[in-house]
Design a protein around this motif. Structure first.
Motif, short mmCIF file in Angstrom:
data_model
loop_
_atom_site.label_atom_id
_atom_site.label_comp_id
_atom_site.label_asym_id
_atom_site.label_seq_id
_atom_site.Cartn_x
_atom_site.Cartn_y
_atom_site.Cartn_z
N THR A 61 -29.73 51.48 36.20
CA THR A 61 -29.10 50.23 35.65
C THR A 61 -28.87 50.28 34.07
OG1 THR A 61 -29.03 47.70 35.53
CG2 THR A 61 -30.92 48.65 35.08
N SER A 174 -27.28 44.86 33.97
CA SER A 174 -28.81 44.28 33.60
C SER A 174 -28.58 43.50 32.24
CB SER A 174 -29.84 45.29 33.13
OG SER A 174 -30.26 45.57 34.54
N HIS A 205 -30.47 45.62 39.08
CA HIS A 205 -30.09 44.82 37.70
C HIS A 205 -30.98 43.87 37.34
CE1 HIS A 205 -26.53 47.35 37.71
NE2 HIS A 205 -25.86 46.55 38.67
N GLU A 227 -32.46 39.52 42.20
CA GLU A 227 -31.84 40.47 41.63
C GLU A 227 -31.02 41.49 42.43
OE1 GLU A 227 -35.01 41.20 37.88
OE2 GLU A 227 -35.60 41.35 39.93
#
Length: 341
Positions: A61, A174, A205, A227
């Motif tokens: 990420t 992220s 993320h 998430e």
């Protein structure tokens, strides 16, 4: 199990404010998860404790410059907006400050008007859904106007925004960095692969829910936010083949850990999959996939210190952290690392 059971005393001066010039020059504490025994090293020495046939799982990420500063169109008041996750199209879930003054219908201008937003809904925990308007490509506008969303305990300004991303970050999304990976350099990763260690690349993320303080008195009353994660077929194949051959699955960071444990079956195998996870790992949890963990030092009473306590035992972790304070390790996002094996 009380949240206060995971408290430890940390002098503020041990909270790392800046990244080291050499990523791999940070310190490394080895923690034996069975005995609690610790030893002290430099991070680049991690290669000495990885074996041919092991698998290192890294999170690709990439943190986006998700912090925006704008002005309310009706009053001229300043508003801070933190992008948490894209809901659909140009609608994002956000955290706004001051929250009470960003009601539904509030319009906000950013920069010289090249980005505008309107609050279209207020959802759980007071987060705002904002619909953005702009010309061109959103990511390019964000790159010009946004700042990296450093945690509140970092008060220094980041000189190079790339230092809040890993060298292997490539999938935008992220709101915070998977900080265990910040210690790796391209050279170190190359040496690790040449030693015969497999590298599996997955994505989770990171949302701010991971870092929010646990306010519930009882650990089990805490609610985790979800998430998005993704395990490609290639990564699943590598992880499963190493598992079947008796090698260790070594997770780089709590984010990789949550991804693998969310996707694993009872034998520790994973499939190529994507979805949302709100997994909450605390003592008593039986790990299915990972055998060892590379991670930084975590905040007192956080879900992350609970996760590492689930792997190594609460007393072992608190004793190791006490030793880290005594030895003046650097803590949190830009701080030093641990290898729990």
């Amino acid at each position: 199990m009380k949240t206060s059971d995971f408290y430890y005393d940390l002098p503020k001066e041990l909270i790392a404010q800046d990244p080291l010039e050499d990523r791999s020059a940070s310190r490394l504490m080895l923690i034996d998860k069975k005995t609690g025994q610790v030893s002290h090293h430099i991070f680049k020495e991690i290669i000495n404790y990885l074996n041919p046939g092991d698998c290192l799982v890294i999170n690709e990420t990439r943190v986006i410059p998700a912090r925006l500063y704008g002005i309310k169109e009706d009053t001229g008041a300043h508003v801070e907006v933190l992008l948490l996750k894209r809901r659909q199209g140009d609608v994002w879930e956000t955290l706004t400050r001051p929250g009470r003054k960003t009601r539904v219908g509030t319009r906000i201008t950013f920069g010289n008007g090249e980005l505008k937003g309107e609050v279209v809904d207020v959802i759980d925990d007071g987060n705002r859904l904002i619909h953005f308007e702009y010309e061109g490509i959103f990511e390019e506008v964000l790159d010009r106007l946004g700042e990296m969303p450093l945690p509140p305990y970092i008060t220094h300004k980041l000189k190079d925004r790339d230092r809040y991303n890993t060298v292997y970050a490539r999938n935008d999304g992220s709101a915070a960095a998977p900080t265990a990976g910040l210690h790796f350099t391209p050279e170190l990763l190359k040496d690790i692969e040449e030693k015969g260690v497999k590298i599996a690349r997955i994505t989770l993320h990171v949302g701010l829910g991971t870092f929010r303080p646990v306010k519930a008195e009882e650990v089990t009353d805490h609610h985790m936010h979800s998430e998005f994660y993704q395990i490609p077929q290639e990564a699943a194949d590598i992880i499963n083949s190493v598992k079947d051959a008796g090698g260790r699955i070594i997770s780089v960071g709590t984010t990789s850990t949550r991804t693998l444990e969310s996707a694993a079956d009872e034998k520790g195998h994973v499939k190529a999959v994507s979805g949302w996870t709100d997994i909450f790992i605390y003592p008593g949890y039986q790990f299915k996939c990972i055998d060892a963990l590379i991670t930084n030092f975590h905040l007192p009473e956080s879900t992350l210190i609970m996760l590492v306590s689930a792997l190594a035992g609460r007393e072992n972790i608190l004793n190791a952290y006490k030793e880290a304070v005594k030895e003046r390790y650097r803590f949190f996002s830009f701080g030093d690392a641990t290898f729990i094996y």
